[in-house]
Design a protein around this motif. Structure first.
Motif, short mmCIF file in Angstrom:
data_model
loop_
_atom_site.label_atom_id
_atom_site.label_comp_id
_atom_site.label_asym_id
_atom_site.label_seq_id
_atom_site.Cartn_x
_atom_site.Cartn_y
_atom_site.Cartn_z
N GLU A 34 0.68 -1.15 0.15
CA GLU A 34 -0.15 -0.01 0.05
C GLU A 34 0.71 1.34 0.06
N SER A 35 2.15 1.07 -0.49
CA SER A 35 3.03 2.22 -0.59
C SER A 35 2.99 3.27 -1.69
N VAL A 36 2.26 2.68 -2.76
CA VAL A 36 2.09 3.34 -3.94
C VAL A 36 0.56 3.76 -4.37
N PRO A 37 0.03 5.03 -4.52
CA PRO A 37 -1.41 5.35 -4.50
C PRO A 37 -1.85 4.41 -5.94
N LYS A 38 -2.99 4.03 -5.54
CA LYS A 38 -3.88 2.97 -6.86
C LYS A 38 -3.89 3.80 -8.16
N ASP A 39 -4.25 4.99 -8.18
CA ASP A 39 -4.21 5.82 -9.40
C ASP A 39 -2.93 5.57 -10.06
N ILE A 40 -1.82 5.57 -9.29
CA ILE A 40 -0.17 5.50 -10.31
C ILE A 40 0.04 4.37 -10.44
N ILE A 41 -0.45 3.01 -9.84
CA ILE A 41 -0.33 1.80 -10.14
C ILE A 41 -1.16 1.48 -11.28
N LEU A 42 -2.36 1.99 -11.43
CA LEU A 42 -3.43 1.79 -12.75
C LEU A 42 -2.54 2.46 -13.83
N LYS A 43 -2.00 3.62 -13.73
CA LYS A 43 -1.54 4.57 -15.05
C LYS A 43 -0.55 3.48 -15.37
N GLU A 44 0.38 2.92 -14.69
CA GLU A 44 1.72 2.10 -15.03
C GLU A 44 1.15 0.89 -15.44
N LEU A 45 0.13 0.22 -15.10
CA LEU A 45 -0.23 -1.20 -15.38
C LEU A 45 -0.89 -0.94 -16.93
N LYS A 46 -1.50 0.05 -17.22
CA LYS A 46 -2.30 0.25 -18.32
C LYS A 46 -1.11 0.24 -19.54
N LYS A 47 0.02 0.61 -19.20
CA LYS A 47 1.07 0.83 -20.41
C LYS A 47 1.54 -0.72 -20.66
N SER A 48 1.76 -1.39 -19.55
CA SER A 48 1.93 -2.84 -19.57
C SER A 48 2.39 -3.50 -18.19
N PHE A 49 2.13 -4.44 -18.01
CA PHE A 49 2.58 -5.21 -16.83
C PHE A 49 4.05 -5.43 -16.78
N THR A 50 4.74 -5.64 -17.51
CA THR A 50 6.25 -5.48 -17.73
C THR A 50 6.78 -4.04 -17.39
N HIS A 51 6.10 -3.23 -18.15
CA HIS A 51 6.45 -1.75 -17.60
C HIS A 51 6.30 -1.40 -16.15
N ALA A 52 4.94 -1.84 -15.56
CA ALA A 52 4.92 -1.59 -14.23
C ALA A 52 5.75 -2.23 -13.26
N ALA A 53 6.23 -3.71 -13.78
CA ALA A 53 7.05 -4.41 -12.84
C ALA A 53 8.42 -3.50 -12.63
N ASN A 54 8.77 -3.17 -13.93
CA ASN A 54 10.08 -2.45 -13.81
C ASN A 54 10.02 -1.05 -13.21
N CYS A 55 8.95 -0.47 -13.45
CA CYS A 55 8.62 0.94 -12.71
C CYS A 55 8.72 0.57 -11.27
N PHE A 56 7.98 -0.44 -10.70
CA PHE A 56 7.95 -0.49 -9.41
C PHE A 56 9.03 -1.70 -8.64
N GLU A 57 10.22 -1.83 -9.63
CA GLU A 57 11.02 -2.53 -9.36
C GLU A 57 10.95 -3.89 -8.55
N LEU A 58 9.86 -4.79 -9.07
CA LEU A 58 9.45 -6.17 -8.70
C LEU A 58 10.49 -6.99 -9.03
N THR A 59 10.72 -7.77 -7.95
CA THR A 59 11.81 -8.85 -8.16
C THR A 59 11.01 -10.14 -9.03
N ASN A 60 11.79 -10.86 -9.25
CA ASN A 60 10.94 -12.19 -9.97
C ASN A 60 9.80 -13.05 -9.16
N GLU A 61 10.37 -12.86 -7.76
CA GLU A 61 9.36 -13.54 -6.74
C GLU A 61 8.06 -12.46 -6.82
N ASP A 62 8.38 -11.26 -6.68
CA ASP A 62 7.25 -10.34 -6.79
C ASP A 62 6.26 -10.78 -7.94
#
Length: 193
Positions: A34-62
């Motif tokens: 819950e550290s990133v506002p939902k509207d920011i998450i949605l904006k990045e997810l709409k670009k692509s999941f890969t983009h959002a994963a990179n933007c939020f620095e998700l690990t492979n486990e994440d």
């Protein structure tokens, strides 16, 4: 306006036929503690999941945790958009091109009893290159003589433009489409083929 002519439509799945992004956003919000506002998450997810994963620095486990949580959500959290079924019924033929795995697409379509609307589904695990590469669109167009591609992201319509299909962006104003709609209730007034 469509002149009493039946049309063959290529559809994107997530965010176009089904309102899946609220469910994706909720899962990502939880994953990010819950550290990133939902509207920011949605904006990045709409670009692509890969983009959002990179933007939020998700690990492979994440990424694996996200996918497992998202898959486990009930299809009633991924509802079809209002009025889209009217277009599916009207069309002569509908096909889907999505990066989503086939079993996930089929689970949702079967839940809503919509599988009969689609002549063919090209899914993420079918081996085609990812959009915007036009290979999957070219395959479907050569097989079904498509007229229109509908998507919610520029990524969905770029391959259609490349092979000469008319395009419609849903709930997206980015330049590059032939038609723009924010609700499928306007489809027959706006789309002119």
């Amino acid at each position: 306006m469509i002149d009493n002519k039946k049309i063959n439509i290529l559809w994107d799945f997530d965010g176009t036929l089904f309102d899946t992004y609220p469910a994706f956003t909720a899962v990502m919000y939880e994953l990010l503690n819950e550290s990133v506002p939902k509207d920011i998450i949605l904006k990045e997810l709409k670009k692509s999941f890969t983009h959002a994963a990179n933007c939020f620095e998700l690990t492979n486990e994440d990424v694996n945790n996200f996918k497992n949580k998202e898959i486990s959500l009930s299809p009633d959290k991924k509802r079809p958009f209002p009025f889209v079924e009217d277009i599916l019924k009207f069309a002569n033929l509908n096909v889907i091109m999505t990066h989503k795995p086939r079993n996930e697409v089929q689970t949702i379509l079967e839940y809503y009893n919509w599988h009969h609307y689609f002549q063919e589904i090209v899914a993420g695990d079918d081996g085609f290159p990812r959009k915007p590469n036009p290979a999957s669109y070219r395959y479907l167009h050569s097989k079904y003589n498509l007229h229109l591609a509908v998507g919610d992201r520029l990524l969905d319509i770029l391959p259609a433009n490349e092979i000469g299909l008319k395009t419609c962006l849903f709930q997206n104003e980015e330049k590059g489409a032939d038609f723009y709609i924010n609700t499928y209730a306007d489809f027959f007034d706006v789309v002119n083929l």
